[in-house]
Scaffold this motif. Sequence first.
Motif, PDB file in Angstrom:
ATOM      1  N   ALA A 161      24.713  81.195 116.061  1.00  0.00           N
ATOM      2  CA  ALA A 161      23.331  80.934 116.451  1.00  0.00           C
ATOM      3  C   ALA A 161      23.172  81.154 117.949  1.00  0.00           C
ATOM      4  O   ALA A 161      24.110  80.978 118.727  1.00  0.00           O
ATOM      5  N   ASP A 162      21.972  81.559 118.344  1.00  0.00           N
ATOM      6  CA  ASP A 162      21.653  81.829 119.747  1.00  0.00           C
ATOM      7  C   ASP A 162      22.540  82.922 120.344  1.00  0.00           C
ATOM      8  O   ASP A 162      22.957  82.837 121.499  1.00  0.00           O
ATOM      9  N   GLU A 163      22.803  83.948 119.557  1.00  0.00           N
ATOM     10  CA  GLU A 163      23.482  85.138 120.097  1.00  0.00           C
ATOM     11  C   GLU A 163      22.640  85.722 121.226  1.00  0.00           C
ATOM     12  O   GLU A 163      21.405  85.747 121.156  1.00  0.00           O
ATOM     13  N   SER A 164      23.306  86.218 122.277  1.00  0.00           N
ATOM     14  CA  SER A 164      22.545  86.762 123.409  1.00  0.00           C
ATOM     15  C   SER A 164      23.378  87.780 124.175  1.00  0.00           C
ATOM     16  O   SER A 164      24.599  87.832 124.073  1.00  0.00           O
TER      17      SER A 164
ATOM     18  N   ARG B 199      19.559  87.994 117.054  1.00  0.00           N
ATOM     19  CA  ARG B 199      20.675  88.500 116.258  1.00  0.00           C
ATOM     20  C   ARG B 199      20.841  90.005 116.523  1.00  0.00           C
ATOM     21  O   ARG B 199      19.902  90.778 116.395  1.00  0.00           O
ATOM     22  N   GLY B 200      22.056  90.385 116.929  1.00  0.00           N
ATOM     23  CA  GLY B 200      22.336  91.779 117.260  1.00  0.00           C
ATOM     24  C   GLY B 200      22.062  92.137 118.700  1.00  0.00           C
ATOM     25  O   GLY B 200      22.380  93.251 119.132  1.00  0.00           O
ATOM     26  N   ALA B 201      21.484  91.200 119.477  1.00  0.00           N
ATOM     27  CA  ALA B 201      21.199  91.505 120.883  1.00  0.00           C
ATOM     28  C   ALA B 201      22.468  91.875 121.632  1.00  0.00           C
ATOM     29  O   ALA B 201      22.447  92.712 122.547  1.00  0.00           O
ATOM     30  N   ALA B 202      23.584  91.276 121.234  1.00  0.00           N
ATOM     31  CA  ALA B 202      24.867  91.633 121.828  1.00  0.00           C
ATOM     32  C   ALA B 202      25.686  92.484 120.868  1.00  0.00           C
ATOM     33  O   ALA B 202      26.176  93.556 121.226  1.00  0.00           O
ATOM     34  N   ASP B 203      25.842  92.017 119.633  1.00  0.00           N
ATOM     35  CA  ASP B 203      26.740  92.627 118.651  1.00  0.00           C
ATOM     36  C   ASP B 203      25.935  93.262 117.531  1.00  0.00           C
ATOM     37  O   ASP B 203      25.574  92.607 116.570  1.00  0.00           O
ATOM     38  N   ASP B 204      25.697  94.553 117.557  1.00  0.00           N
ATOM     39  CA  ASP B 204      26.180  95.490 118.535  1.00  0.00           C
ATOM     40  C   ASP B 204      25.061  96.438 118.934  1.00  0.00           C
ATOM     41  O   ASP B 204      25.285  97.566 119.307  1.00  0.00           O
TER      42      ASP B 204
ATOM     43  N   PHE C 230      15.255  87.003 114.953  1.00  0.00           N
ATOM     44  CA  PHE C 230      14.840  88.407 114.970  1.00  0.00           C
ATOM     45  C   PHE C 230      13.599  88.646 115.826  1.00  0.00           C
ATOM     46  O   PHE C 230      12.940  89.666 115.698  1.00  0.00           O
ATOM     47  N   GLU C 231      13.327  87.711 116.724  1.00  0.00           N
ATOM     48  CA  GLU C 231      12.308  87.921 117.752  1.00  0.00           C
ATOM     49  C   GLU C 231      12.993  87.770 119.110  1.00  0.00           C
ATOM     50  O   GLU C 231      13.284  86.653 119.546  1.00  0.00           O
ATOM     51  N   PRO C 232      13.309  88.894 119.774  1.00  0.00           N
ATOM     52  CA  PRO C 232      14.051  88.804 121.036  1.00  0.00           C
ATOM     53  C   PRO C 232      13.318  87.949 122.056  1.00  0.00           C
ATOM     54  O   PRO C 232      12.107  88.086 122.247  1.00  0.00           O
ATOM     55  N   THR C 233      14.077  87.059 122.679  1.00  0.00           N
ATOM     56  CA  THR C 233      13.483  86.077 123.584  1.00  0.00           C
ATOM     57  C   THR C 233      14.298  86.019 124.867  1.00  0.00           C
ATOM     58  O   THR C 233      15.528  85.875 124.823  1.00  0.00           O
TER      59      THR C 233
END
Length: 455
Positions: free
Chosen positions: A428-431, A126-131, A114-117
């Motif tokens: 894990a590692d959603e992007s 998490r959620g950076a792609a979906d959705d 939950f810290e965009p990197t």
Amino acid sequence: MPADRVASLRGRTAELFAGVRADLEALVRIPSVSNAEFDQAHVEASATAVADLLRDAGVPEVQVLRVPRADGTPGAPAVVARRPAPAGAPTVLLYAHHDVQPPGDRADWHTDPFEPTLRGERLFGRGAADDKAGVMAHVGALRVLADELAVGVTVFVEGEEEVGSPTFVDFLHAYRDLLAADVIVVADSTNWQVGVPALTTSLRGLADLVVDVEVLDHAVHSGMFGGPVLDAPTLLARLLATLHDDHGDVAVEGLVHAADPVVDMDEDALRADAGVLPGVRLAGTGPLTARLWTRPAIGVIGIDAPRVASASNTITPKASAKLSVRLAPGQDPAAALAAVSAHLRANAPFGARVTIHDGELGKPFQAAGDSPAAQAARWALGESWGTPSVDVGVGGSIPFISDLLEVFPEAAILVTGVEDPDSRAHGADESVHLGELERVVLAEALLLASLAPRA
């Protein structure tokens, strides 16, 4: 559309994209997991943040709405924002969802979920792609068009998609007049690959169930009774093995196949995207896209049996497995569930007691023909990417699309998305690939502009 108009929208998208990225990062920082085991205050906060983004994008009517669940408790918050259509212009419904999957084991992530990197061209979280990227695709397109928007737009951002959209149908009926549209854009799918856009024209359906296998009414000593009495996990394994033939194709009578897709994919690319270990053969026969999109698949997604760490020298009396059954377009989910259940009962090993517990059902989707809206979407995707779009199927399920078709049968439904094969949605590692997100924003702006009535 004139080339100078396309160039103008392209330039404005590039100018505004830094803000789109910053707002996506802010959304990712909100851990809006809709699973009831997590703090639902974060889902409320996420809905508020999305509502604020839509107001700032110039949408005049913004509400946070919900309907009761079956047990009478309030459903999750959905954001509905509306800008009425000018006279003679169509209305477009833009769908996305702001809730996310649980992060899973944080040790599997290279950075805090939950810290965009940023790593390379990809933004992880998490959620950076979906959705949440789908949410920002809609917000970004509205910012790009601003006062030039010449169609009606309703934005519907759901808050419980990741737990099966339990109030979705009731929500559609309760707010039918508010959500009615001529074209519906669902931004929750994927593209063919980085650099090649796609329009999703089919989705598999879903049926899941839990199967119990019982052999004893209580555990007994494995030395004193082992041999003539096989344990429940062994018999469960034998039962599960009957679901596929020696090639790995599903071996359950009553599950249908749809037509093979026109396109196929490279096996090496699939193995790399899925992380298949060296030496593991791919299952099934026929084109890979058919195995992924238009044929049934059955997976074991959970097993209840004694843990290795706490195992005792006893014959286990009962074991259970949860099955996820993906269904080809054209398959009735209830009929598929009945077929799998009948197969399991008929193949009970050594006369073991087999009990089935029915689970979730979801209808598949098959786009109906080549609508003017679909043609406009393909044009917009091609202009944005600079390469023709591909019509694809998706092996996953979005059951609510069939619900949309039932409530709004005259609407043209377009399924698009921001993900690519390396997005790792739910894992894990959603992007999200930021270059792809920028192209999606431009494509949606071009689509909305192209749907406006010509003077």
